[in-house]
Design a protein around this motif. Sequence first.
Motif, PDB file in Angstrom:
ATOM      1  N   SER A 224       0.865  -1.184   0.017  1.00  0.00           N
ATOM      2  CA  SER A 224      -0.023   0.034   0.005  1.00  0.00           C
ATOM      3  C   SER A 224       0.833   1.375   0.103  1.00  0.00           C
ATOM      4  N   GLN A 225       0.156   2.426  -0.411  1.00  0.00           N
ATOM      5  CA  GLN A 225       1.067   3.725  -0.537  1.00  0.00           C
ATOM      6  C   GLN A 225       0.143   4.527  -0.511  1.00  0.00           C
ATOM      7  N   ILE A 226       0.446   5.680  -0.023  1.00  0.00           N
ATOM      8  CA  ILE A 226      -0.185   7.091   0.091  1.00  0.00           C
ATOM      9  C   ILE A 226       0.846   8.004  -0.723  1.00  0.00           C
ATOM     10  N   LEU A 227       0.434   8.589  -1.766  1.00  0.00           N
ATOM     11  CA  LEU A 227       0.991   9.386  -2.404  1.00  0.00           C
ATOM     12  C   LEU A 227       0.695  10.765  -2.719  1.00  0.00           C
ATOM     13  N   ALA A 228       1.265  12.024  -2.787  1.00  0.00           N
ATOM     14  CA  ALA A 228       0.944  13.209  -3.193  1.00  0.00           C
ATOM     15  C   ALA A 228       0.638  13.483  -4.697  1.00  0.00           C
ATOM     16  N   ALA A 229      -0.407  14.049  -4.919  1.00  0.00           N
ATOM     17  CA  ALA A 229      -0.600  14.333  -6.399  1.00  0.00           C
ATOM     18  C   ALA A 229       0.507  15.053  -6.846  1.00  0.00           C
ATOM     19  N   GLY A 230       0.738  14.421  -8.193  1.00  0.00           N
ATOM     20  CA  GLY A 230       1.883  15.258  -8.949  1.00  0.00           C
ATOM     21  C   GLY A 230       3.298  14.497  -8.715  1.00  0.00           C
ATOM     22  N   ARG A 231       3.229  13.476  -7.867  1.00  0.00           N
ATOM     23  CA  ARG A 231       4.603  12.712  -7.689  1.00  0.00           C
ATOM     24  C   ARG A 231       4.519  11.572  -8.566  1.00  0.00           C
ATOM     25  N   ARG A 232       5.786  10.909  -8.757  1.00  0.00           N
ATOM     26  CA  ARG A 232       5.887  10.074  -9.488  1.00  0.00           C
ATOM     27  C   ARG A 232       5.886   8.814  -8.863  1.00  0.00           C
TER      28      ARG A 232
ATOM     29  N   GLU B 137      -7.442  -1.250 -21.528  1.00  0.00           N
ATOM     30  CA  GLU B 137      -8.718  -0.470 -21.683  1.00  0.00           C
ATOM     31  C   GLU B 137      -8.314   0.922 -21.273  1.00  0.00           C
ATOM     32  N   VAL B 138      -7.712   1.178 -20.253  1.00  0.00           N
ATOM     33  CA  VAL B 138      -7.537   2.408 -19.532  1.00  0.00           C
ATOM     34  C   VAL B 138      -5.919   2.883 -19.452  1.00  0.00           C
ATOM     35  N   PRO B 139      -5.038   3.013 -20.246  1.00  0.00           N
ATOM     36  CA  PRO B 139      -3.874   3.237 -20.149  1.00  0.00           C
ATOM     37  C   PRO B 139      -3.340   4.674 -19.950  1.00  0.00           C
ATOM     38  N   ASP B 140      -4.166   5.602 -19.966  1.00  0.00           N
ATOM     39  CA  ASP B 140      -3.838   7.093 -19.914  1.00  0.00           C
ATOM     40  C   ASP B 140      -3.260   7.248 -18.561  1.00  0.00           C
ATOM     41  N   GLY B 141      -2.155   7.861 -18.380  1.00  0.00           N
ATOM     42  CA  GLY B 141      -1.408   8.246 -17.132  1.00  0.00           C
ATOM     43  C   GLY B 141      -0.478   6.993 -16.646  1.00  0.00           C
ATOM     44  N   TYR B 142      -0.438   6.176 -17.504  1.00  0.00           N
ATOM     45  CA  TYR B 142       0.583   5.054 -17.099  1.00  0.00           C
ATOM     46  C   TYR B 142       1.254   4.462 -18.122  1.00  0.00           C
TER      47      TYR B 142
ATOM     48  N   PRO C 112      -5.541  12.276  -8.337  1.00  0.00           N
ATOM     49  CA  PRO C 112      -6.253  11.660  -7.437  1.00  0.00           C
ATOM     50  C   PRO C 112      -7.273  10.343  -7.880  1.00  0.00           C
ATOM     51  N   SER C 113      -7.623  10.497  -9.328  1.00  0.00           N
ATOM     52  CA  SER C 113      -8.481   9.382  -9.917  1.00  0.00           C
ATOM     53  C   SER C 113      -7.705   8.139 -10.195  1.00  0.00           C
ATOM     54  N   GLN C 114      -6.305   8.113  -9.881  1.00  0.00           N
ATOM     55  CA  GLN C 114      -5.691   6.972  -9.877  1.00  0.00           C
ATOM     56  C   GLN C 114      -5.766   6.511  -8.679  1.00  0.00           C
ATOM     57  N   THR C 115      -6.414   6.803  -7.702  1.00  0.00           N
ATOM     58  CA  THR C 115      -6.738   5.981  -6.288  1.00  0.00           C
ATOM     59  C   THR C 115      -7.448   4.884  -6.547  1.00  0.00           C
ATOM     60  N   SER C 116      -6.801   3.582  -6.373  1.00  0.00           N
ATOM     61  CA  SER C 116      -7.246   2.390  -6.940  1.00  0.00           C
ATOM     62  C   SER C 116      -6.628   1.281  -6.225  1.00  0.00           C
ATOM     63  N   VAL C 117      -6.925   0.062  -6.511  1.00  0.00           N
ATOM     64  CA  VAL C 117      -6.273  -1.341  -5.925  1.00  0.00           C
ATOM     65  C   VAL C 117      -5.423  -1.689  -7.324  1.00  0.00           C
TER      66      VAL C 117
ATOM     67  N   THR D 232      -1.860  -3.995  -5.023  1.00  0.00           N
ATOM     68  CA  THR D 232      -1.068  -2.622  -4.393  1.00  0.00           C
ATOM     69  C   THR D 232      -2.308  -1.657  -4.066  1.00  0.00           C
ATOM     70  N   ARG D 233      -2.583  -1.125  -2.889  1.00  0.00           N
ATOM     71  CA  ARG D 233      -3.625  -0.390  -2.600  1.00  0.00           C
ATOM     72  C   ARG D 233      -2.886   1.394  -2.842  1.00  0.00           C
ATOM     73  N   LEU D 234      -3.263   2.067  -3.690  1.00  0.00           N
ATOM     74  CA  LEU D 234      -2.656   3.286  -3.729  1.00  0.00           C
ATOM     75  C   LEU D 234      -3.625   4.536  -3.823  1.00  0.00           C
ATOM     76  N   THR D 235      -3.297   5.282  -2.764  1.00  0.00           N
ATOM     77  CA  THR D 235      -3.985   6.335  -2.476  1.00  0.00           C
ATOM     78  C   THR D 235      -3.464   7.733  -3.022  1.00  0.00           C
ATOM     79  N   VAL D 236      -3.929   8.372  -3.794  1.00  0.00           N
ATOM     80  CA  VAL D 236      -3.344   9.718  -4.054  1.00  0.00           C
ATOM     81  C   VAL D 236      -3.953  10.882  -3.727  1.00  0.00           C
ATOM     82  N   VAL D 237      -3.453  11.688  -2.898  1.00  0.00           N
ATOM     83  CA  VAL D 237      -4.163  12.780  -2.236  1.00  0.00           C
ATOM     84  C   VAL D 237      -3.526  14.068  -2.716  1.00  0.00           C
TER      85      VAL D 237
END
Lengths: 111, 112
Positions: free
Chosen positions: B10-18, B59-64, B83-88, B107-112
């Motif tokens: 799991s990871q909490i990530l600030a928006a804009g980070r790589r 199906e959903v490649p944009d941003g990755y 933030p819309s990339q918050t997902s498992v 991997t549980r990712l939360t973008v804040v």
Amino acid sequence: GIQVEQSPPDLILQEGANSTLRCNFSDSVNNLQWFHQNPWGQLINLFYIPSGTKQNGRLSATTVATERYSLLYISSSQTTDSGVYFCAVETFKGGSEKLVFGKGMKLTVNP
Amino acid sequence: IAGITQAPTSQILAAGRRMTLRCTQDMRHNAMYWYRQDLGLGLRLIHYSNTAGTTGKGEVPDGYSVSRANTDDFPLTLASAVPSQTSVYFCASSGQENTEAFFGQGTRLTVV
């Protein structure tokens, strides 16, 4: 692309009851799998069944590829069967293969 | 024990980070996949690789983005997280002859 539809979307059962989950798909497939996602989020392989019938304990599955559907049977359900069940299919078009999932069926088995 | 391993759990990530999500398998499978799972939407394919050195969009490649330098590893990179990339996120692999797919633990990712 291929469409995968699962029914019913949700099901609540009493322990000991039987159930049938259905997966319809819109195109020819060369692979079909059933998964169980447990409450901890882990995806467990249940069956790899592009055609025919298989059984594993209280679970069995049948795929009729020519009619584009698969069925998952759960007999004598237990509380540990609760979770989300996914059907996923794989096609082979244009040299690429992709495993496409249905939206899942949430099963709740009450004691 | 043979299988497929994802990191981090799991990871909490600030928006804009790589961020790079790691995936490694030791089953010598040719095909590997990245999915994201969102409530009500099931699992959706982001990118896939049929064999080392090749990748394709799902199906959903944009941003990755992904790379497949060798058979075992298939990292997924978010260049600038939103933030819309918050997902498992789930990584999976399947062999050439036996196409049964096996999944990592997610991997549980939360973008804040």
